[in-house]
Design an enzyme around this catalytic site. Sequence first.
Site, PDB file in Angstrom:
ATOM      1  N   TYR A  42      -8.684  -4.849   2.989  1.00 29.74           N
ATOM      2  CA  TYR A  42      -8.152  -6.196   3.253  1.00 29.74           C
ATOM      3  C   TYR A  42      -6.815  -6.603   2.537  1.00 29.74           C
ATOM      4  CZ  TYR A  42      -8.030 -11.432   3.354  1.00 29.74           C
ATOM      5  OH  TYR A  42      -7.490 -12.689   3.412  1.00 29.74           O
ATOM      6  N   LYS A  93      -2.987  -6.864   3.684  1.00 26.15           N
ATOM      7  CA  LYS A  93      -1.970  -8.215   3.272  1.00 26.15           C
ATOM      8  C   LYS A  93      -0.828  -7.677   2.521  1.00 26.15           C
ATOM      9  CE  LYS A  93      -4.054 -11.810   1.655  1.00 26.15           C
ATOM     10  NZ  LYS A  93      -3.642 -12.885   2.670  1.00 26.15           N
TER      11      LYS A  93
END
Length: 95
Positions: free
Chosen positions: A26, A30
């Site tokens: 994750y 990003k």
Amino acid sequence: MKVNGESAEGRASFNADEGHHPFDPYGISKKEAEDALLALAEETGMEVVLIRPPLVYGPEVKANFQSMMSWLKWGLPLSLGAIDNRHSLWFLFIT
């Protein structure tokens, strides 16, 4: 904040000017998205503003903050004063 990493251990705090250390898929995704936007901005002159807000909570809060709130409902003490770690919080209430 996942772009910055999982821990500020050994540092005073996370800092926007320091290197980024994403830890999990994750956080890595990003960071890759931010890098792609910045590259596009460089090519096109588009302005990019990266916003990394602190924890945002409200009536429907989930995850770890919800767990902490349930501890309070059970009357369990939170010894947060014994931890040398400061966090900013934003409260969001939509009517």
